[in-house]
Design a protein around this motif. Structure first.
Motif, short mmCIF file in Angstrom:
data_model
loop_
_atom_site.label_atom_id
_atom_site.label_comp_id
_atom_site.label_asym_id
_atom_site.label_seq_id
_atom_site.Cartn_x
_atom_site.Cartn_y
_atom_site.Cartn_z
N PHE A 78 0.79 -1.23 0.00
CA PHE A 78 0.00 0.00 0.00
C PHE A 78 0.83 1.29 0.00
N SER A 79 2.08 1.22 0.36
CA SER A 79 2.87 2.44 0.45
C SER A 79 3.56 2.75 -0.89
N TRP A 80 3.43 3.98 -1.35
CA TRP A 80 4.08 4.36 -2.60
C TRP A 80 5.57 4.62 -2.39
N ARG A 81 6.00 4.76 -1.14
CA ARG A 81 7.42 5.02 -0.87
C ARG A 81 8.29 3.79 -1.11
N SER A 82 7.67 2.60 -1.15
CA SER A 82 8.44 1.38 -1.41
C SER A 82 8.83 1.26 -2.88
N LEU A 83 8.10 1.93 -3.76
CA LEU A 83 8.40 1.88 -5.20
C LEU A 83 9.39 2.98 -5.53
N ARG A 84 10.64 2.60 -5.60
CA ARG A 84 11.72 3.55 -5.89
C ARG A 84 12.57 3.01 -7.02
N VAL A 131 14.77 -3.45 -4.52
CA VAL A 131 13.43 -3.77 -4.04
C VAL A 131 12.38 -2.97 -4.81
N GLY A 132 12.68 -1.72 -5.11
CA GLY A 132 11.74 -0.89 -5.86
C GLY A 132 11.49 -1.42 -7.26
N TRP A 133 12.54 -1.82 -7.95
CA TRP A 133 12.38 -2.37 -9.30
C TRP A 133 11.68 -3.72 -9.28
N THR A 134 11.97 -4.52 -8.24
CA THR A 134 11.29 -5.81 -8.12
C THR A 134 9.80 -5.62 -7.89
N ILE A 139 -6.13 6.52 -4.27
CA ILE A 139 -6.76 6.99 -3.03
C ILE A 139 -6.30 6.15 -1.84
N VAL A 140 -6.29 4.83 -2.00
CA VAL A 140 -5.88 3.94 -0.91
C VAL A 140 -4.42 4.19 -0.53
N THR A 141 -3.57 4.33 -1.54
CA THR A 141 -2.15 4.57 -1.27
C THR A 141 -1.93 5.91 -0.57
N SER A 142 -2.66 6.92 -1.00
CA SER A 142 -2.51 8.24 -0.38
C SER A 142 -3.00 8.23 1.07
N LEU A 143 -4.10 7.54 1.33
CA LEU A 143 -4.60 7.46 2.70
C LEU A 143 -3.67 6.65 3.59
N TYR A 144 -3.10 5.58 3.05
CA TYR A 144 -2.20 4.74 3.84
C TYR A 144 -0.90 5.48 4.16
N SER A 145 -0.36 6.18 3.17
CA SER A 145 0.91 6.89 3.36
C SER A 145 0.74 8.29 3.91
N ALA A 181 -0.10 10.91 2.41
CA ALA A 181 0.44 11.90 1.47
C ALA A 181 0.17 11.42 0.06
N ILE A 182 0.00 12.39 -0.83
CA ILE A 182 -0.17 12.05 -2.25
C ILE A 182 1.18 11.64 -2.82
N PRO A 183 1.23 10.60 -3.62
CA PRO A 183 2.52 10.14 -4.17
C PRO A 183 3.25 11.25 -4.93
N THR A 184 4.50 11.41 -4.59
CA THR A 184 5.37 12.38 -5.26
C THR A 184 6.51 11.73 -6.01
N ASN A 185 6.55 10.41 -5.97
CA ASN A 185 7.61 9.67 -6.64
C ASN A 185 7.24 9.49 -8.11
N LEU A 186 8.10 9.98 -9.01
CA LEU A 186 7.82 9.86 -10.44
C LEU A 186 7.82 8.40 -10.90
N PHE A 187 8.62 7.59 -10.25
CA PHE A 187 8.66 6.17 -10.60
C PHE A 187 7.30 5.52 -10.35
#
Length: 202
Positions: A57-63, A68-71, A110-116, A118-124
């Protein structure tokens, strides 16, 4: 004269009831997260990583600067391909695929933003969502169109060769709604013929 309203295009969402649309969205969203959870769990166990809900659920894990992010990115791409199968099974209409694919990713935002918190700011993350939606839509449309263009069988069986190797002659001897009477003279129901013969002898 009152202006005539233009009829809705075939396959529009207006053709479906709101209850059915809502139920299909809920089922697709649950299937989307269920498949992603299974894939992420399997990948984390194989890679020996710690399992947590942040991976789902966290967008911060996708880097883009970590393995780990690419996987995880590859896992989400595979998940979008899997979700196209559920779209084929539940929706089965090519003109509705784009609407449901975008709805799935919008709810995920919406789910990711509520869980984290914050609205995702990662371009990836954003690039991954665009690729995922594009793959899900293209594969879903192709699969639904393939299903829509399949020939419809109204119960007639294709020409089956008889035991002597001869093909049926233009449907002669075939009876509608029966599995018998396939001879050229229509005398395929041998039980009825025997009964008639017995009746004549009495």
């Amino acid at each position: 004269m009152p202006r005539r309203r233009r009829p809705p295009r075939p396959g529009a969402l207006a053709d479906l009831s709101p209850t059915r649309i809502l139920s299909q969205i809920i089922v697709l969203q649950l299937a989307y997260y269920a498949c992603a959870a299974v894939l992420i769990l399997f990948t984390a166990l194989v890679a020996g990583k710690e399992i947590s809900t942040d991976l789902l659920f966290s967008w911060r894990s996708l880097r883009g600067d970590t393995t780990v992010g690419w996987t995880l990115g590859l896992v989400w791409v595979l998940n979008s391909l899997t979700c196209a199968i559920f779209i084929l099974l539940l929706i089965a209409r090519s003109k509705l695929v784009l609407d449901f694919a975008l709805t799935i990713h919008f709810i995920h935002l919406i789910v990711t933003s509520l869980y984290s918190h914050a609205i995702p700011t990662n371009l990836f993350w954003w690039a991954l969502q665009i690729c995922s939606a594009a793959l899900m839509t293209s594969l879903g449309v192709w699969a639904c169109q393939w299903r829509e263009l399949r020939p419809i069988n109204f119960g007639s069986k294709p020409g089956v060769r008889q035991g002597n190797g001869s093909a049926p002659d233009d449907g002669v001897g075939e009876t509608r709604g029966r599995g018998r009477g396939r001879g050229r003279d229509g005398a395929g129901e041998y039980e009825m013929v025997n009964m008639n013969e017995e009746g004549n002898t009495v």
